[in-house]
Design a protein around this motif. Structure first.
Motif, short mmCIF file in Angstrom:
data_model
loop_
_atom_site.label_atom_id
_atom_site.label_comp_id
_atom_site.label_asym_id
_atom_site.label_seq_id
_atom_site.Cartn_x
_atom_site.Cartn_y
_atom_site.Cartn_z
N LYS A 1 42.07 115.39 79.95
CA LYS A 1 40.70 114.84 80.02
C LYS A 1 40.77 113.36 79.75
O LYS A 1 41.26 112.94 78.71
CB LYS A 1 39.75 115.50 79.01
CG LYS A 1 38.33 114.88 79.06
CD LYS A 1 37.39 115.51 78.06
CE LYS A 1 37.52 114.95 76.67
NZ LYS A 1 36.96 113.59 76.51
N ASP B 1 34.00 109.82 75.80
CA ASP B 1 33.61 110.84 76.77
C ASP B 1 32.29 110.37 77.36
O ASP B 1 31.26 110.42 76.71
CB ASP B 1 33.46 112.21 76.11
CG ASP B 1 33.28 113.33 77.13
OD1 ASP B 1 32.37 113.23 77.97
OD2 ASP B 1 34.05 114.32 77.08
N ASN C 1 34.58 121.04 84.68
CA ASN C 1 36.03 121.14 84.72
C ASN C 1 36.51 121.52 86.11
O ASN C 1 35.72 121.95 86.96
CB ASN C 1 36.54 122.13 83.66
CG ASN C 1 36.20 123.57 84.00
OD1 ASN C 1 36.79 124.18 84.89
ND2 ASN C 1 35.23 124.14 83.27
N SER D 1 37.29 117.61 82.67
CA SER D 1 38.47 118.36 82.22
C SER D 1 39.25 118.87 83.42
O SER D 1 38.71 119.59 84.26
CB SER D 1 38.05 119.53 81.33
OG SER D 1 37.29 119.07 80.23
#
Length: 618
Positions: free
Chosen positions: A147, A198, A163, A153
């Motif tokens: 990540k 993030d 993801n 992800s």
């Protein structure tokens, strides 16, 4: 498509091979959650499967854990993400920095950036082929971005639907496939993980442009996403050799400890130094730049992209030459470090031809010369204008005798067939070329050893000669002298510092892996280098330094008396600038010294990295 949470998902905390406890995700305030976490911790500590906080790792245990990494020397770094769909461009605009920073540099709204996930379908990706490229290049480990800062992800995350399995048409777990391929090909696998930044999660750091984010605390982000994903990566993907943290930011003690403690689930895992200031990890990380001198810490690594960008970037043609890459590997190994060379897959899942070509050419060189890299330690005789040296020591025999191999890497093959290796006192028992095994004659002299070489270099990039010596390694100090271009660089770590009793002692320290003379507060202290001038003449003098005060004045030259220089502030002690100081002259060849001496009353403390002399032609 929007990406929320999975309120009904469970994770499994693996304490050891017999203990697995299901824990619900995203229940941070539930009584059940806290009771289960408490139970996990108590079980973990009582099981004896990991080191408790108060139990320090012995040096023997550490050496055993680090052994494979020290042996490996060479690894592959992989930056890959959904930004590769557009090659790091936003609405046709090229953005500054590497491609993986496009969301930040382009201030791309989350809703728009999420669309790249729907387009990410690297159907040409073949994990077995990808790992084989690393192996054939001579690499022993592979670290990939599980990540990055964009929050996507690249594995089947249980903590977030954002993801590669759940949010892309590709629908495959890339980390799982690489794990299986690495195990089959005996390559150690490592995961890069952006623990603080993030730009997708409302509690992650770094996204200050998307005002649609409904902010939550960073602790909540760590509890909901980062910690569960780190735990998943450490427990569900087979053997993990390295966990590679990145971009440390100020987090709460609770968050730091929760992330750090998870590495105990893999007691043999090796971590870098980028979790946080209080967590030095197992080795130091240097980015893009190779330290001029061996860092103070035993274990360290240089990570560097094969081109200009870490992630795949359209139009990036700034590929380093094969010669540069091989010589980088040799240079780093000669100082005791590891080389983590980055490649960047495209949105199709393949590497560009330029990267493939360079990996193959590195592999060809390694197929002949790898013994001069794997398992070696830093050169005991420093580096040379013409090349580098690595060392491999055998175990002492029954009588205590120890054999050593010095690997002499020659970048510039001597036209007269004579190569001087200064500084080595030991007798060379035998010497041969690695390329073909041909013997080389080694003759000892007052300066060290002279090698008689064939007229043609076996390799245009780096030819290697192995010298066998025995007993304790004996070296003599090498007196610096100008190179063939008339340049002489005097670095801080090679200096002698004249301190005064009772005053604060100036000493050699480091910034960014580069040595400097620091804490130079005493105006009576001075710095000296003993040098040898090959022929009389004038030299231009410059120095790389940092000055926080308004200005500082000092003398520099033979006996510190020829040149007085005043240097203005560079802004801070951490900001280094090269300044031209003037010209000095040597009336005769021979041994002399260069001193840097403060001018009393005009001196303000400075950090000094190096003094450079450059011959001036009349």
């Amino acid at each position: 498509m929007t990406f929320g949470h999975h309120p009904d998902r469970f994770e499994t905390i693996i304490l050891n091979s017999n203990i697995r406890i299901p824990v619900p995700f995203h229940r941070p305030h539930s009584t059940m959650y806290h009771k289960l976490i408490t139970l996990c911790l108590l079980t973990l500590l009582s099981s004896g499967s990991v080191l408790a906080e108060g139990r320090s790792e012995t040096q023997t245990e550490r050496d055993a854990r680090m052994a494979w990494w020290r042996e490996a020397k060479f690894g592959m770094f992989v930056h890959w993400g959904i930004y590769s769909v557009v090659g790091g461009e936003y609405k046709g605009q090229k953005l500054p920095n590497s491609a993986e920073w496009m969301m930040n540099r382009g201030k791309v709204p989350i809703a728009e950036y999420e669309k790249y996930a729907a387009q990410f379908n690297p159907t040409k990706f073949d994990a077995d082929e990808f790992v084989a490229r690393a192996k054939n290049a001579g690499m022993k480990y592979l670290v990939i971005t599980a990540k990055h800062h964009d929050g996507f992800s690249m594995f089947g995350s249980h903590a977030s639907p954002y993801n590669v399995v759940d949010a892309t048409p590709f629908g495959r777990d890339i980390m799982k496939e690489l794990s299986e391929a690495c195990q089959k090909q005996n390559i150690r696998l490592g995961f890069y993980y952006s623990q603080a930044q993030d730009w997708h999660h409302p509690g992650g750091m770094g996204n200050g442009w998307d005002k649609s984010l409904k902010r939550v605390s960073n602790d909540e982000y760590v509890r909901e996403k980062a910690a569960p994903e780190v735990r998943q990566l450490l427990t569900e993907y087979g053997p993990i050799g390295i966990f590679w943290w990145d971009t440390p930011r100020k987090m709460s003690e609770e968050s730091f400890n929760s992330l750090h403690s998870l590495t105990q689930l893999r007691p043999d895992v090796i971590t870098n130094d980028r979790l946080g200031d209080e967590f030095p990890g197992d080795y130091d990380t240097f980015e893009r730049q190779i330290p001029r001198n061996a860092p103070q810490r035993q274990d360290w690594e240089v990570c560097m992209p094969i081109s200009g960008s870490w992630g795949y970037k359209l139009g990036d043609e700034n590929f380093k030459s094969t010669s540069t890459l091989i010589r980088n590997l040799v240079d780093i190994a000669s100082k005791g470090g590891n080389y983590l060379l980055n490649v960047s897959p495209t949105g199709e899942g393949t590497l560009l031809p330029q990267a493939i070509e360079r990996l193959e050419q590195i592999g060809e060189w390694m197929s002949v010369n790898s013994e001069s890299i794997y398992g070696t330690t830093a050169s005991p005789i420093g580096s040379f204008e013409w090349g580098r040296c690595t060392l491999k020591s055998g175990k002492p025999d029954a009588e205590g005798q120890q054999n050593h191999l010095l690997y002499i890497h020659v970048f510039d093959w001597p036209s007269d067939g004579k190569l001087s290796v200064p500084g080595l006192v030991n007798t060379v028992h035998d010497a041969h070329l690695l390329a073909n095994g041909d013997a080389v004659t080694a003759t000892s002299n007052d300066e060290g050893v002279t090698l008689s070489l064939p007229s043609e270099a076996p390799d245009d990039i780096a030819s290697v000669i192995a010298l066998r010596i025995s007993g304790p390694i004996e070296t003599k100090a090498r007196v610096p002298s100008p190179n063939k271009n008339g340049e002489l660089v005097l670095t801080a770590d090679e200096s002698y510092i004249h301190n005064n009793e009772g005053s604060r002692q100036a000493d050699v320290r480091q910034h960014d892996g580069i040595s400097h003379v620091g804490y130079w507060l005493d105006e009576q202290a001075s710095v000296q280098w003993d040098i040898k001038i090959n022929q009389p003449g004038k030299f231009k003098v410059s120095a790389t330094m940092s000055v926080e005060g308004e200005q500082t004045t000092f003398r520099v030259g033979p006996a510190g008396g020829q040149l007085e220089a005043t240097v203005p502030s560079t802004g801070s002690y951490g900001k280094y600038v090269e300044r031209e100081l003037g010209t000095i002259e040597f009336d005769e060849a021979g041994d002399t010294s260069i001193l840097v001496k403060p001018v009393p009353g005009k001196w303000q403390p400075m950090n000094l990295r190096e003094v450079k002399l450059q011959r001036v032609e009349d």
